[in-house]
Scaffold this motif. Structure first.
Motif, PDB file in Angstrom:
ATOM      1  N   LEU A  26      50.623  73.289  34.317  1.00  0.00           N
ATOM      2  CA  LEU A  26      51.206  73.685  35.599  1.00  0.00           C
ATOM      3  C   LEU A  26      50.222  73.484  36.748  1.00  0.00           C
ATOM      4  O   LEU A  26      50.626  73.149  37.866  1.00  0.00           O
ATOM      5  CB  LEU A  26      51.649  75.148  35.533  1.00  0.00           C
ATOM      6  CG  LEU A  26      52.855  75.429  34.627  1.00  0.00           C
ATOM      7  CD1 LEU A  26      53.098  76.925  34.523  1.00  0.00           C
ATOM      8  CD2 LEU A  26      54.098  74.714  35.134  1.00  0.00           C
ATOM      9  N   MET A  27      48.940  73.645  36.467  1.00  0.00           N
ATOM     10  CA  MET A  27      47.939  73.444  37.510  1.00  0.00           C
ATOM     11  C   MET A  27      47.773  71.958  37.841  1.00  0.00           C
ATOM     12  O   MET A  27      47.506  71.590  38.985  1.00  0.00           O
ATOM     13  CB  MET A  27      46.602  74.035  37.068  1.00  0.00           C
ATOM     14  CG  MET A  27      46.590  75.565  36.984  1.00  0.00           C
ATOM     15  SD  MET A  27      45.007  76.216  36.413  1.00  0.00           S
ATOM     16  CE  MET A  27      43.939  75.706  37.767  1.00  0.00           C
ATOM     17  N   ARG A  28      47.946  71.123  36.827  1.00  0.00           N
ATOM     18  CA  ARG A  28      47.743  69.690  37.045  1.00  0.00           C
ATOM     19  C   ARG A  28      49.012  68.980  37.494  1.00  0.00           C
ATOM     20  O   ARG A  28      48.951  67.871  38.001  1.00  0.00           O
ATOM     21  CB  ARG A  28      47.240  69.040  35.757  1.00  0.00           C
ATOM     22  CG  ARG A  28      45.821  69.435  35.384  1.00  0.00           C
ATOM     23  CD  ARG A  28      45.328  68.689  34.150  1.00  0.00           C
ATOM     24  NE  ARG A  28      46.012  69.100  32.947  1.00  0.00           N
ATOM     25  CZ  ARG A  28      46.912  68.381  32.290  1.00  0.00           C
ATOM     26  NH1 ARG A  28      47.263  67.197  32.747  1.00  0.00           N
ATOM     27  NH2 ARG A  28      47.482  68.829  31.183  1.00  0.00           N
ATOM     28  N   GLU A  29      50.177  69.610  37.298  1.00  0.00           N
ATOM     29  CA  GLU A  29      51.438  68.929  37.557  1.00  0.00           C
ATOM     30  C   GLU A  29      51.587  68.430  38.997  1.00  0.00           C
ATOM     31  O   GLU A  29      52.001  67.283  39.202  1.00  0.00           O
ATOM     32  CB  GLU A  29      52.614  69.834  37.191  1.00  0.00           C
ATOM     33  CG  GLU A  29      53.955  69.122  37.295  1.00  0.00           C
ATOM     34  CD  GLU A  29      55.111  70.029  36.928  1.00  0.00           C
ATOM     35  OE1 GLU A  29      56.166  69.512  36.562  1.00  0.00           O
ATOM     36  OE2 GLU A  29      54.945  71.261  37.013  1.00  0.00           O
ATOM     37  N   PRO A  30      51.271  69.230  40.044  1.00  0.00           N
ATOM     38  CA  PRO A  30      51.438  68.710  41.411  1.00  0.00           C
ATOM     39  C   PRO A  30      50.635  67.440  41.673  1.00  0.00           C
ATOM     40  O   PRO A  30      51.134  66.510  42.315  1.00  0.00           O
ATOM     41  CB  PRO A  30      50.947  69.879  42.280  1.00  0.00           C
ATOM     42  CG  PRO A  30      51.173  71.091  41.441  1.00  0.00           C
ATOM     43  CD  PRO A  30      50.874  70.655  40.046  1.00  0.00           C
ATOM     44  N   ALA A  31      49.402  67.397  41.163  1.00  0.00           N
ATOM     45  CA  ALA A  31      48.590  66.188  41.355  1.00  0.00           C
ATOM     46  C   ALA A  31      49.198  65.014  40.610  1.00  0.00           C
ATOM     47  O   ALA A  31      49.193  63.872  41.091  1.00  0.00           O
ATOM     48  CB  ALA A  31      47.157  66.436  40.881  1.00  0.00           C
ATOM     49  N   TRP A  32      49.746  65.293  39.415  1.00  0.00           N
ATOM     50  CA  TRP A  32      50.385  64.227  38.630  1.00  0.00           C
ATOM     51  C   TRP A  32      51.588  63.664  39.378  1.00  0.00           C
ATOM     52  O   TRP A  32      51.776  62.451  39.465  1.00  0.00           O
ATOM     53  CB  TRP A  32      50.807  64.802  37.278  1.00  0.00           C
ATOM     54  CG  TRP A  32      51.289  63.772  36.293  1.00  0.00           C
ATOM     55  CD1 TRP A  32      50.545  63.098  35.372  1.00  0.00           C
ATOM     56  CD2 TRP A  32      52.636  63.316  36.124  1.00  0.00           C
ATOM     57  NE1 TRP A  32      51.340  62.249  34.654  1.00  0.00           N
ATOM     58  CE2 TRP A  32      52.625  62.361  35.089  1.00  0.00           C
ATOM     59  CE3 TRP A  32      53.844  63.616  36.750  1.00  0.00           C
ATOM     60  CZ2 TRP A  32      53.773  61.707  34.659  1.00  0.00           C
ATOM     61  CZ3 TRP A  32      54.991  62.966  36.325  1.00  0.00           C
ATOM     62  CH2 TRP A  32      54.947  62.018  35.286  1.00  0.00           C
TER      63      TRP A  32
END
Length: 211
Positions: A26-32
């Motif tokens: 969830l922390m990496r999803e926006p950047a992905w």
């Protein structure tokens, strides 16, 4: 003095690991998502409508990831609107089952999840092409567990007699050795489509959304 608390059992440890992995995702999803959007916006206008054709070409050429994405129908819009009226539908229907199996044999781990779902039920176009087979679903589920270190697939053996369980375990172990040389993988076990809902404040490029 009170005795020290008992250490967490393996099940508690596994739950904690899964929770940690979910938070990390969830922390990496926006950047992905931002990265995918940037890639979509960089596609030249003249090529924006050619993605489906290129994906099919790559799949027919035997590229493992392309085979799984094509087999799952990711060359169609997210809603699959108009898929069955597409002139290429019958060609896709003929090729998709074999592509998923060939991708697995080529050592593409995400193919295990797609095949497991296909043998288990009809959740999706690709799954409807393969007859349900509880024993094969168990075999591929056990292979998936070996590939990603998951313990959740052990329940698939319930309802099978001891002989069938032993056969399923041996088949999964053989596939793991033959197709993957015993390797284990981390990260997502599923080849998520490139189109995802935009994060707040972002607008998804038309090429990545519905036509």
């Amino acid at each position: 003095m009170a005795p020290p608390p008992a250490p967490p059992d393996d099940q508690d440890a596994r739950k904690a690991m899964r929770s940690s992995a979910s938070v990390d995702f969830l922390m990496r999803e926006p950047a992905w998502i931002a990265e995918r959007l940037a890639q979509c916006k960089a596609v030249p206008t003249a090529l924006a409508g050619q993605g489906a054709r290129y994906l099919e070409q790559a799949a027919l050429a035997g590229e493992p990831e392309a085979m799984v994405r094509y087999a799952e129908g990711q060359h169609w819009p997210p809603s699959s609107r108009g898929a069955m009226a597409d002139p290429s539908f019958d060609r896709w229907r003929r090729n998709a089952p074999g592509m998923m199996r060939r991708a697995l044999k080529a050592g593409y781990p995400e193919a295990a999840f797609a095949l497991m779902i296909a043998y288990q039920d009809d959740g999706g176009f690709h799954a409807a092409l393969i007859p349900n087979d509880p024993e094969q679903a168990a075999v591929i589920g056990l292979l998936y567990a070996r590939l990603y270190g998951s313990q959740s697939m052990e329940g698939r053996l319930r309802g099978m007699d001891a002989a069938s369980q032993a056969i399923a375990i041996r088949q999964a172990e053989a596939m793991h050795r033959e197709y993957f040389q015993g390797r284990r993988f981390s990260g997502s076990a599923y080849p998520y489509p490139a189109f995802l809902p935009p994060v707040p404040g972002q607008t998804t490029h038309d090429f990545c959304r519905e036509p």
